[in-house]
Design a protein around this motif. Structure first.
Motif, PDB file in Angstrom:
ATOM      1  N   UNK A  91     -15.903   6.622  64.166  1.00  0.00           N
ATOM      2  CA  UNK A  91     -15.387   6.358  62.824  1.00  0.00           C
ATOM      3  C   UNK A  91     -14.810   7.626  62.198  1.00  0.00           C
ATOM      4  N   UNK A  92     -13.608   7.507  61.665  1.00  0.00           N
ATOM      5  CA  UNK A  92     -12.962   8.592  60.923  1.00  0.00           C
ATOM      6  C   UNK A  92     -12.666   8.071  59.520  1.00  0.00           C
ATOM      7  N   UNK A  93     -13.049   8.857  58.513  1.00  0.00           N
ATOM      8  CA  UNK A  93     -12.800   8.398  57.140  1.00  0.00           C
ATOM      9  C   UNK A  93     -11.375   8.725  56.695  1.00  0.00           C
ATOM     10  N   UNK A  94     -11.053   8.390  55.473  1.00  0.00           N
ATOM     11  CA  UNK A  94      -9.689   8.561  54.974  1.00  0.00           C
ATOM     12  C   UNK A  94      -9.277  10.019  54.904  1.00  0.00           C
ATOM     13  N   UNK A  95     -10.247  10.937  54.843  1.00  0.00           N
ATOM     14  CA  UNK A  95      -9.950  12.375  54.757  1.00  0.00           C
ATOM     15  C   UNK A  95      -9.789  13.021  56.129  1.00  0.00           C
ATOM     16  N   UNK A 128     -17.857  -5.208  61.155  1.00  0.00           N
ATOM     17  CA  UNK A 128     -18.097  -5.722  59.801  1.00  0.00           C
ATOM     18  C   UNK A 128     -19.182  -4.929  59.077  1.00  0.00           C
ATOM     19  N   UNK A 129     -20.215  -4.525  59.780  1.00  0.00           N
ATOM     20  CA  UNK A 129     -21.262  -3.713  59.165  1.00  0.00           C
ATOM     21  C   UNK A 129     -20.733  -2.330  58.783  1.00  0.00           C
ATOM     22  N   UNK A 130     -19.816  -1.789  59.602  1.00  0.00           N
ATOM     23  CA  UNK A 130     -19.205  -0.495  59.282  1.00  0.00           C
ATOM     24  C   UNK A 130     -18.373  -0.599  58.014  1.00  0.00           C
ATOM     25  N   UNK A 131     -17.576  -1.654  57.919  1.00  0.00           N
ATOM     26  CA  UNK A 131     -16.783  -1.874  56.705  1.00  0.00           C
ATOM     27  C   UNK A 131     -17.685  -1.990  55.482  1.00  0.00           C
ATOM     28  N   UNK A 132     -18.779  -2.695  55.623  1.00  0.00           N
ATOM     29  CA  UNK A 132     -19.721  -2.876  54.518  1.00  0.00           C
ATOM     30  C   UNK A 132     -20.348  -1.548  54.115  1.00  0.00           C
ATOM     31  N   UNK A 133     -20.766  -0.751  55.119  1.00  0.00           N
ATOM     32  CA  UNK A 133     -21.418   0.530  54.829  1.00  0.00           C
ATOM     33  C   UNK A 133     -20.458   1.526  54.193  1.00  0.00           C
ATOM     34  N   UNK A 134     -19.177   1.479  54.608  1.00  0.00           N
ATOM     35  CA  UNK A 134     -18.178   2.399  54.061  1.00  0.00           C
ATOM     36  C   UNK A 134     -17.584   1.889  52.754  1.00  0.00           C
ATOM     37  N   UNK A 135     -17.803   0.621  52.464  1.00  0.00           N
ATOM     38  CA  UNK A 135     -17.224   0.039  51.263  1.00  0.00           C
ATOM     39  C   UNK A 135     -15.715  -0.074  51.336  1.00  0.00           C
ATOM     40  N   UNK A 193     -11.446   3.190  63.079  1.00  0.00           N
ATOM     41  CA  UNK A 193     -12.478   3.178  64.109  1.00  0.00           C
ATOM     42  C   UNK A 193     -11.790   3.080  65.464  1.00  0.00           C
ATOM     43  N   UNK A 194     -12.171   3.973  66.377  1.00  0.00           N
ATOM     44  CA  UNK A 194     -11.675   3.915  67.752  1.00  0.00           C
ATOM     45  C   UNK A 194     -12.788   3.347  68.626  1.00  0.00           C
ATOM     46  N   UNK A 195     -12.512   2.220  69.271  1.00  0.00           N
ATOM     47  CA  UNK A 195     -13.483   1.608  70.175  1.00  0.00           C
ATOM     48  C   UNK A 195     -12.986   1.801  71.606  1.00  0.00           C
ATOM     49  N   UNK A 196     -13.803   2.457  72.418  1.00  0.00           N
ATOM     50  CA  UNK A 196     -13.433   2.725  73.809  1.00  0.00           C
ATOM     51  C   UNK A 196     -14.360   1.925  74.724  1.00  0.00           C
TER      52      UNK A 196
END
Length: 256
Positions: A138-142, A206-213, A126-129
């Motif tokens: 948010x960028x996923x592993x792919x 934390x919500x992003x981590x939860x949503x992405x698992x 995640x890039x926070x500006x």
């Protein structure tokens, strides 16, 4: 050397890059009424002040979220620096697959930040500006840009306080000694702003981590006030003040 230009709502950040290394940088305020001559002369003079000759600039790349000044800035670069700038937008190779409803509406600065975050620190990330607005991208592993959030920036929140509340003063945005360091109006505002914003950042991450698992989301922060927020939380792993300029340099290399 590459001239990388990031045109934001408040400032135009200009960096002279050699690879991913910053040689020098300077800022202009973003003002719509300026002409191409004004932009051109200011850039040439600032480069000269930094001991950079215009002949040392071999290429120019820029991203912008302010369409109204693009004509003037684009023409100033052609006229005074003698280069046709590469403008980050549709058709430019970034290496990111943008998986949103309308990829064309995603701000160029957000894509640039994500390119740098993913290529330099890996994914998922995640890039926070922390700019005029604060963007959480948010960028996923792919290596796919899968979306993000946009919130009012810290300065906008601070300005709203003193503009809309008659007895609240204009204040400097800075961290206080602690959350209980609220002994007067100014420190009460400062503590409320900083700790409230830290709470926002932690909740969104934390919500992003939860949503992405995924618990291994890499969080990289950039922008003028990013360091103040990072100092108050452990959810941000890395502060990189040059993230956007590095992203522009990486995109330029992909399009040579």
């Amino acid at each position: 050397m590459l001239l990388a230009i990031d045109i934001g709502n408040t400032n135009i950040v200009i960096g002279v890059m050699k690879g991913l290394d910053l040689i020098t940088s300077f800022r202009l305020t973003t003002q719509t009424p300026r002409t191409s001559d004004e932009y051109g002369i200011m850039m040439v003079e600032m480069l000269r002040e930094k001991k950079i000759h215009i002949n040392d600039i071999t290429a120019v790349i820029m991203s912008s979220v302010v369409p109204d000044i693009m004509y003037s800035v684009n023409n100033s670069i052609k006229k005074y620096l003698h280069h046709k700038p590469l403008i980050v937008g549709p058709g430019v190779k970034t290496g990111l697959a943008v998986k949103t409803d309308n990829p064309r509406e995603v701000g160029a600065d957000r894509i640039v930040n994500c390119v740098a975050a993913y290529e330099m620190y890996g994914g998922p990330c995640m890039a926070i500006d922390f700019g005029t607005s604060t963007t959480y991208d948010i960028v996923n592993a792919k290596g796919e840009f899968i979306g993000g959030l946009i919130t009012p920036g810290i300065r906008i929140c601070a300005d709203a306080l003193w503009q809309r509340a008659a007895q609240l003063p204009h204040m400097e945005i800075k961290s206080t000694k602690g959350i209980l360091d609220c002994k007067n109006t100014v420190t009460s505002m400062q503590s409320g702003l900083i700790y409230g914003y830290i709470g926002q950042v932690e909740y969104i991450v934390n919500k992003t981590k939860e949503a992405m698992g995924c618990d291994n989301l890499k969080v990289i922060a950039t922008g003028g006030l990013a360091k103040v927020i990072q100092d108050g939380t452990d959810v941000i792993q890395k502060y990189d003040g040059l993230l956007t300029l590095k992203g522009l340099a990486l995109i330029y290399e992909k399009n040579r």
